[in-house]
Design an enzyme around this catalytic site. Structure first.
Site, PDB file in Angstrom:
ATOM      1  N   ARG A 151       3.052   6.881   1.771  1.00  0.00           N
ATOM      2  CA  ARG A 151       2.328   7.115   3.105  1.00  0.00           C
ATOM      3  C   ARG A 151       2.503   8.467   4.148  1.00  0.00           C
ATOM      4  O   ARG A 151       1.617   8.573   4.975  1.00  0.00           O
ATOM      5  CB  ARG A 151       2.760   5.566   3.965  1.00  0.00           C
ATOM      6  CG  ARG A 151       1.745   4.365   3.719  1.00  0.00           C
ATOM      7  CD  ARG A 151       1.972   2.961   4.211  1.00  0.00           C
ATOM      8  NE  ARG A 151       0.929   2.273   3.945  1.00  0.00           N
ATOM      9  CZ  ARG A 151       1.435   0.895   3.916  1.00  0.00           C
ATOM     10  NH1 ARG A 151       2.386   0.942   5.254  1.00  0.00           N
ATOM     11  NH2 ARG A 151       0.309   0.211   3.695  1.00  0.00           N
ATOM     12  N   LYS A 184       0.151 -14.060  -4.130  1.00  0.00           N
ATOM     13  CA  LYS A 184      -0.496 -15.370  -3.520  1.00  0.00           C
ATOM     14  C   LYS A 184      -2.236 -15.715  -3.604  1.00  0.00           C
ATOM     15  O   LYS A 184      -2.806 -14.655  -2.808  1.00  0.00           O
ATOM     16  CB  LYS A 184       0.156 -15.456  -1.770  1.00  0.00           C
ATOM     17  CG  LYS A 184       1.501 -15.578  -2.421  1.00  0.00           C
ATOM     18  CD  LYS A 184       2.278 -15.753  -0.934  1.00  0.00           C
ATOM     19  CE  LYS A 184       2.198 -16.814  -0.005  1.00  0.00           C
ATOM     20  NZ  LYS A 184       2.422 -15.766   1.376  1.00  0.00           N
ATOM     21  N   GLY A 195       0.454  -2.513  -1.373  1.00  0.00           N
ATOM     22  CA  GLY A 195       1.183  -2.112  -1.925  1.00  0.00           C
ATOM     23  C   GLY A 195       2.517  -1.809  -2.938  1.00  0.00           C
ATOM     24  O   GLY A 195       2.410  -0.884  -3.770  1.00  0.00           O
ATOM     25  N   GLY A 240      -2.920  -5.019   3.223  1.00  0.00           N
ATOM     26  CA  GLY A 240      -4.141  -5.935   3.975  1.00  0.00           C
ATOM     27  C   GLY A 240      -4.841  -5.916   4.595  1.00  0.00           C
ATOM     28  O   GLY A 240      -6.155  -6.592   4.550  1.00  0.00           O
TER      29      GLY A 240
HETATM   30  P1  ADP Z   1       0.033  -5.883  -4.038  1.00  0.00           P
HETATM   31  O1  ADP Z   1       0.699  -5.315  -2.974  1.00  0.00           O
HETATM   32  O2  ADP Z   1      -0.045  -5.003  -4.954  1.00  0.00           O
HETATM   33  O3  ADP Z   1      -1.102  -7.128  -2.935  1.00  0.00           O
HETATM   34  P2  ADP Z   1       1.690  -8.130  -3.652  1.00  0.00           P
HETATM   35  O4  ADP Z   1       2.042  -8.267  -2.646  1.00  0.00           O
HETATM   36  O5  ADP Z   1       0.234  -9.915  -3.427  1.00  0.00           O
HETATM   37  O6  ADP Z   1       0.538  -7.095  -4.544  1.00  0.00           O
HETATM   38  O7  ADP Z   1       1.931  -9.398  -4.631  1.00  0.00           O
HETATM   39  C1  ADP Z   1       3.048  -8.289  -5.948  1.00  0.00           C
HETATM   40  C2  ADP Z   1       4.240  -9.451  -6.185  1.00  0.00           C
HETATM   41  O8  ADP Z   1       3.240 -10.487  -7.102  1.00  0.00           O
HETATM   42  C3  ADP Z   1       5.238  -8.844  -7.429  1.00  0.00           C
HETATM   43  O9  ADP Z   1       6.267  -8.703  -6.477  1.00  0.00           O
HETATM   44  C4  ADP Z   1       5.479  -9.224  -8.645  1.00  0.00           C
HETATM   45  O10 ADP Z   1       6.168  -9.870  -8.704  1.00  0.00           O
HETATM   46  C5  ADP Z   1       4.379 -10.219  -7.995  1.00  0.00           C
HETATM   47  N1  ADP Z   1       4.153 -11.447  -9.356  1.00  0.00           N
HETATM   48  C6  ADP Z   1       3.235 -10.724 -10.335  1.00  0.00           C
HETATM   49  N2  ADP Z   1       2.727 -12.041 -11.161  1.00  0.00           N
HETATM   50  C7  ADP Z   1       3.819 -12.680 -10.644  1.00  0.00           C
HETATM   51  C8  ADP Z   1       4.030 -13.732 -11.398  1.00  0.00           C
HETATM   52  N3  ADP Z   1       3.052 -14.675 -12.513  1.00  0.00           N
HETATM   53  N4  ADP Z   1       4.881 -15.031 -10.780  1.00  0.00           N
HETATM   54  C9  ADP Z   1       5.785 -14.242 -10.029  1.00  0.00           C
HETATM   55  N5  ADP Z   1       5.343 -13.393  -9.603  1.00  0.00           N
HETATM   56  C10 ADP Z   1       4.509 -12.646  -9.380  1.00  0.00           C
HETATM   57 MG    MG Z   2       2.619  -6.464  -1.861  1.00  0.00          MG
END
Ligand code: ADP
Ligand code: MG
Length: 400
Positions: free
Chosen positions: A37, A196, A347, A370
């Site tokens: 960033r 989530k 992120g 977000g």
């Molecule tokens: P981003 O930051 O790219 O938007 P998120 O914050 O939504 O992504 O999700 C990232 C997290 O999701 C990571 O820490 C990863 O470990 C977790 N994750 C991905 N797949 C699984 C899974 N099958 N079970 C538990 N956690 C998971």
């Molecule tokens: Mg994230």
């Protein structure tokens, strides 16, 4: 729609410009852990300096409850100066006597204000704080895409009080999201994953009608699989989202949604867990699935190979643990290797790409997590709208 005012349209020579950047970076033991960033914020700061401006930068950092030295901008501002090759002064506060003194004494250096969240009025978009921030400068440049979904004093309040423009980073982000939301070249493939489904169901709803295919992995796929009637063992399911997930799957656009057919099942949630590949239809009751399986990864990858536009948000598995990183790696490689116009946001997804040194191979790497998701859901963001609403106003006369 009114165009966003850009810094190319304003005169900054000899002016003091307050830039809202997104310097909300991860810290470890008091040092900046990831420069992404900061590097993204630099071109705007450099352009304003080259235009003759005295640059004052502000940002939030983490979520401190009031003034907390652990969340000081000092290490971040110092790192920004090292990367940018310019001198930096860190103001003693956000918009009080310390900030005024730093700005009054400013020469060639960049002034970095303290963490905007040190001010209780920041998140409330408090008029008094917005007034004090505006009093520090002659003009405002909004460049913090990652914070543009928040109507705070440093994003919206100050923009209502000063001649304001969108910075080059914000403009690049908006342009990238307009491409994937407008009329993208087809086939248009969206890959969603991450933690989530509750964070991303709105994004699924917003994008499903626009895509040719949506590939879903990560922890969020288990709520969707469970809603389809699959037994998913102890994999992450958000029970309160099952009905909404079922409704999305049952909608006319739901047929474009592609779920994993195989997964990597572990005996517990740990980096050294015992694990094996299982079919989605036969996930053992005691296991927790931590990655998409190889067959799914190949299928996702093949669909990405044929795409002309790609948007990716959210890792396919717990990529932080090597045994569960293969799905994310396969998807990242497919996107990096394709000639499609590609936007990657989130992120963790961006961190995964950077860890694989594939970040240079996508068309646009978003600095917003977000904010990007909210832009997709809502079509705009408060920190962008305030600039559009004020575009077309005359800039102040030189010397005013
Ligand atoms: P981003 O930051 O790219 O938007 P998120 O914050 O939504 O992504 O999700 C990232 C997290 O999701 C990571 O820490 C990863 O470990 C977790 N994750 C991905 N797949 C699984 C899974 N099958 N079970 C538990 N956690 C998971
Ligand atoms: Mg994230």
């Amino acid at each position: 729609m009114k165009p966003l005012p850009s810094i190319a349209d304003a005169e900054y020579d000899g002016r003091t410009v307050l830039v809202r950047s997104d310097l909300n970076v991860p810290l470890r033991s008091g040092a900046v852990e990831d420069d992404f960033r900061l590097e993204a914020a630099l071109p705007t700061i450099r352009a304003l300096r080259a235009a003759g401006a005295r640059v004052v930068v502000c940002s939030h950092l983490g979520r401190p409850k009031g003034i907390d030295p652990a969340f000081s901008m000092r290490p971040v501002g110092e790192r920004l100066g090292v990367l940018g090759g310019f001198p930096v002064t860190i103001a003693a506060d956000v918009a009080g006597a310390g900030a005024s003194a730093a700005v009054a004494a400013q020469g060639d250096e960049v002034v970095v204000l303290e963490n905007t969240r040190f001010e209780p009025g920041e998140t409330a978009n408090d008029p008094d704080l917005s007034d004090r921030l505006a009093a520090l400068a002659d003009a405002f440049v909004m460049d913090a895409f990652g914070s543009a979904h928040r109507a705070h004093s440093s994003t919206v309040g100050v923009a209502e009080r000063l001649p304001s423009a969108a910075g080059p980073l914000l403009l690049a982000e908006v342009e990238a999201f307009e491409k994937i939301l407008g009329s993208p070249d087809r086939p248009y493939v969206v890959v969603l994953g991450g933690a989530k489904v509750s964070d991303k169901l709105g994004v699924i709803r917003a994008l499903l009608p626009k895509v040719d295919v949506m590939l879903v992995g990560g922890a969020m796929c288990f709520t969707l699989l469970a809603a389809e009637g699959f037994a998913v063992g102890r994999s992450l399911v958000e029970e309160d989202m099952l009905d909404s997930a079922a409704a999305v799957l049952a909608s006319s656009d739901g047929s474009r949604l592609t779920l994993p057919t195989d997964l990597v099942a572990a005996d517990r949630m740990a980096a050294d867990a015992r694990h094996r590949v299982v079919a989605a239809a036969s996930i053992p009751g005691e296991s927790v699935c931590l990655d998409i399986g190889p067959e799914t990864a190949e299928r996702f990858s093949a669909m990405l190979d044929g795409a002309d536009t790609v948007f990716w948000n959210g890792p396919m598995g717990v990529f932080e643990w090597e045994p569960f990183a293969a799905g994310t790696r396969r998807v990242a490689q497919a996107i990096a290797g394709s000639s499609a116009y590609s936007v990657v946001g989130g992120g963790d997804s961006v961190a995964a790409l950077r860890a694989m040194a594939l970040d240079g191979k996508v068309s646009h790497l978003s600095t917003g997590g977000g904010a990007g998701l909210e832009l997709i859901e809502q079509g705009s963001l408060p920190g962008i709208e305030v600039l559009r609403a004020r575009s077309g106003r005359p800039a102040p006369a030189p010397g005013s």
